[in-house]
Design an enzyme around this catalytic site. Structure first.
Site, PDB file in Angstrom:
ATOM      1  N   HIS A 275      -0.307   8.307  -0.009  1.00 29.50           N
ATOM      2  CA  HIS A 275      -0.659   8.401   1.411  1.00 29.50           C
ATOM      3  C   HIS A 275       0.106   7.352   2.199  1.00 29.50           C
ATOM      4  O   HIS A 275       0.799   6.513   1.631  1.00 29.50           O
ATOM      5  CB  HIS A 275      -2.175   8.296   1.627  1.00 29.50           C
ATOM      6  CG  HIS A 275      -2.787   6.983   1.247  1.00 29.50           C
ATOM      7  ND1 HIS A 275      -2.863   6.541  -0.045  1.00 29.50           N
ATOM      8  CD2 HIS A 275      -3.384   6.016   2.010  1.00 29.50           C
ATOM      9  CE1 HIS A 275      -3.481   5.372  -0.084  1.00 29.50           C
ATOM     10  NE2 HIS A 275      -3.791   5.021   1.150  1.00 29.50           N
TER      11      HIS A 275
ATOM     12  N   HIS B 270      -0.625   4.737   4.235  1.00 29.29           N
ATOM     13  CA  HIS B 270      -1.036   3.384   4.601  1.00 29.29           C
ATOM     14  C   HIS B 270       0.018   2.348   4.175  1.00 29.29           C
ATOM     15  O   HIS B 270       0.605   2.459   3.092  1.00 29.29           O
ATOM     16  CB  HIS B 270      -2.392   3.046   3.986  1.00 29.29           C
ATOM     17  CG  HIS B 270      -3.531   3.687   4.717  1.00 29.29           C
ATOM     18  ND1 HIS B 270      -4.812   3.732   4.214  1.00 29.29           N
ATOM     19  CD2 HIS B 270      -3.597   4.293   5.936  1.00 29.29           C
ATOM     20  CE1 HIS B 270      -5.615   4.338   5.078  1.00 29.29           C
ATOM     21  NE2 HIS B 270      -4.893   4.693   6.128  1.00 29.29           N
TER      22      HIS B 270
ATOM     23  N   ASP C  75       0.002  -0.537   2.904  1.00 30.96           N
ATOM     24  CA  ASP C  75      -0.124  -1.207   1.607  1.00 30.96           C
ATOM     25  C   ASP C  75       0.133  -0.253   0.440  1.00 30.96           C
ATOM     26  O   ASP C  75      -0.107  -0.607  -0.720  1.00 30.96           O
ATOM     27  CB  ASP C  75      -1.485  -1.886   1.467  1.00 30.96           C
ATOM     28  CG  ASP C  75      -2.656  -0.917   1.472  1.00 30.96           C
ATOM     29  OD1 ASP C  75      -2.562   0.136   2.135  1.00 30.96           O
ATOM     30  OD2 ASP C  75      -3.678  -1.205   0.821  1.00 30.96           O
ATOM     31  N   HIS C  76       0.665   0.925   0.752  1.00 33.95           N
ATOM     32  CA  HIS C  76       1.077   1.879  -0.286  1.00 33.95           C
ATOM     33  C   HIS C  76       2.539   2.291  -0.144  1.00 33.95           C
ATOM     34  O   HIS C  76       3.113   2.812  -1.100  1.00 33.95           O
ATOM     35  CB  HIS C  76       0.178   3.116  -0.258  1.00 33.95           C
ATOM     36  CG  HIS C  76      -1.225   2.820  -0.674  1.00 33.95           C
ATOM     37  ND1 HIS C  76      -1.722   3.145  -1.912  1.00 33.95           N
ATOM     38  CD2 HIS C  76      -2.228   2.172  -0.034  1.00 33.95           C
ATOM     39  CE1 HIS C  76      -2.985   2.719  -2.008  1.00 33.95           C
ATOM     40  NE2 HIS C  76      -3.298   2.129  -0.880  1.00 33.95           N
TER      41      HIS C  76
ATOM     42  N   HIS D   8      -9.699  10.061   2.987  1.00 37.56           N
ATOM     43  CA  HIS D   8      -9.304   8.687   3.295  1.00 37.56           C
ATOM     44  C   HIS D   8      -8.202   8.714   4.346  1.00 37.56           C
ATOM     45  O   HIS D   8      -8.250   7.991   5.336  1.00 37.56           O
ATOM     46  CB  HIS D   8      -8.834   7.993   2.022  1.00 37.56           C
ATOM     47  CG  HIS D   8      -8.444   6.563   2.208  1.00 37.56           C
ATOM     48  ND1 HIS D   8      -9.347   5.582   2.540  1.00 37.56           N
ATOM     49  CD2 HIS D   8      -7.237   5.940   2.104  1.00 37.56           C
ATOM     50  CE1 HIS D   8      -8.725   4.424   2.635  1.00 37.56           C
ATOM     51  NE2 HIS D   8      -7.441   4.622   2.380  1.00 37.56           N
TER      52      HIS D   8
ATOM     53  N   ASP E 241      -6.148   5.928  -3.005  1.00 34.72           N
ATOM     54  CA  ASP E 241      -7.394   5.368  -2.472  1.00 34.72           C
ATOM     55  C   ASP E 241      -8.488   6.426  -2.327  1.00 34.72           C
ATOM     56  O   ASP E 241      -9.405   6.269  -1.521  1.00 34.72           O
ATOM     57  CB  ASP E 241      -7.150   4.729  -1.099  1.00 34.72           C
ATOM     58  CG  ASP E 241      -6.422   3.398  -1.192  1.00 34.72           C
ATOM     59  OD1 ASP E 241      -6.128   2.949  -2.320  1.00 34.72           O
ATOM     60  OD2 ASP E 241      -6.123   2.810  -0.135  1.00 34.72           O
TER      61      ASP E 241
ATOM     62  N   HIS F  15      -6.539  -0.185  -6.137  1.00 34.22           N
ATOM     63  CA  HIS F  15      -7.151  -1.455  -5.739  1.00 34.22           C
ATOM     64  C   HIS F  15      -8.118  -1.954  -6.798  1.00 34.22           C
ATOM     65  O   HIS F  15      -8.730  -1.159  -7.531  1.00 34.22           O
ATOM     66  CB  HIS F  15      -7.920  -1.307  -4.419  1.00 34.22           C
ATOM     67  CG  HIS F  15      -7.044  -1.107  -3.227  1.00 34.22           C
ATOM     68  ND1 HIS F  15      -6.485  -2.157  -2.521  1.00 34.22           N
ATOM     69  CD2 HIS F  15      -6.620   0.023  -2.605  1.00 34.22           C
ATOM     70  CE1 HIS F  15      -5.767  -1.677  -1.519  1.00 34.22           C
ATOM     71  NE2 HIS F  15      -5.832  -0.348  -1.553  1.00 34.22           N
TER      72      HIS F  15
END
Length: 242
Positions: free
Chosen positions: A55, A57, A59-60, A113, A132, A170
Site C-alpha cells: 500500500h 503509506h 513507511d512502506h 486500511h 498493515d 510492524h
C-alpha cells in the site's frame, strides 16, 4: 525454500528481504527506507531485483526510489494506488500473479486500511505478506475503508491453511496482545500467548512472523463474529491504553 530476512527500521517497522535461491532473485517487501535494506542485501551477496509494495503509506514505500536507483529493480504494487506510488513499474490487482524466480505469488485485494491495499500469497511456500491489514493479534486501522471490508479480509485470510506464515510490517504484538486479553479475558490461548510475547519483547526478540493458526486462536479481530463486532473492537482498540 525461500530465505526471508527481517530488517527492523524506523521505530517499529519491518522490511522483509526475500531471496529465492534457485534463481538467485531477491525482492524487498515494503521498504520504508533504503540504506539498511541495501546494506543487508549486500552483506549476503544478494542483488535486489524487485520491490513489492502492499500500500501507499510512506513507511512502506519510502525506500522505493533510492533502492530502484541503486539496483535498477522493478517495483510492483496495487493498481488502485498507482497515483500515490510514483515509482511503480507494474500495477497489480486481485488474482494477478507475481514471480520471484521459481516462486509465484497471488495478489489478494484487502482494502480497508487503505483503499487499494493488497497482500501477496505464496501458496507453495505457505507464506503471505499482509502489510498493515493483519497483525499478530491485531489488524490495521480503518483509515480508508470499512469494518465490513476488514471483516471480509480477515475471513479470507483465516481461510488460508493454518500453517501459513504471516509476515506483517510492524512490531505491534505486545500492545495488540494486551488489548486481545481485554477483549477476550477468558481466552486461555491469548493469556498464554501474551506471556510468551512479554518474555520475547523483554529479551529484545521479534514476535513476527505469526501463523494463521495462531491468529485464529488469539486475534480478536479475526475472531469477531460479524463486521459490527469488529467495528466495536476496532473503535475500542483505537483508544485503548491498557
Amino acid at each position: 525454500m525461500l530465505e526471508i530476512v527481517r530488517i527492523p527500521v524506523l521505530s517499529d517497522n519491518y522490511v522483509w528481504l526475500v531471496h529465492e535461491p534457485a534463481s538467485g532473485e531477491t525482492a524487498a517487501i515494503d521498504p520504508a527506507v533504503a540504506e539498511p535494506v541495501l546494506a543487508e542485501a549486500a552483506s549476503r551477496g544478494w542483488r535486489i531485483g524487485q520491490i513489492w509494495n502492499t500500500h501507499w503509506h510512506p513507511d512502506h514505500i519510502g525506500g522505493n526510489e533510492a533502492i530502484k536507483r541503486a539496483t535498477g529493480c522493478a517495483v510492483t504494487g496495487p493498481a488502485a494506488e498507482a497515483a500515490r506510488i510514483p515509482t511503480l513499474d507494474r500495477l497489480v490487482a486481485e488474482g494477478d500473479r507475481v514471480r520471484l524466480g521459481e516462486v509465484e505469488a497471488v495478489v489478494m485485494e484487502v482494502p480497508a486500511h487503505t483503499a487499494g491495499h493488497i497482500a501477496y500469497h505464496l501458496p507453495t511456500e505457505e507464506v503471505v505478506f499482509v502489510g498493515d491489514t493483519l497483525f499478530a493479534m491485531g489488524c490495521g486501522r480503518l483509515f480508508e475503508g470499512t469494518a465490513e471490508q476488514m471483516h471480509d479480509n480477515l475471513q479470507r485470510l483465516s481461510a488460508l491453511p493454518p500453517e501459513t506464515a504471516v509476515y506483517c510490517a510492524h512490531e505491534y504484538t505486545l500492545a495488540n496482545g494486551r488489548f486481545a486479553l481485554a477483549a477476550e479475558p477468558g481466552n486461555w490461548a491469548v493469556q498464554r500467548r501474551l506471556s510468551e510475547v512479554e518474555a520475547a519483547r523483554a529479551a529484545g526478540e521479534a514476535t513476527v512472523p505469526t501463523t494463521i493458526a495462531l491468529e485464529r486462536a488469539t486475534n480478536p479481530f479475526m475472531r469477531a463474529s460479524s463486521a459490527a463486532e469488529l467495528a466495536e473492537r476496532r473503535a475500542w482498540k483505537d483508544s485503548f491504553r491498557g
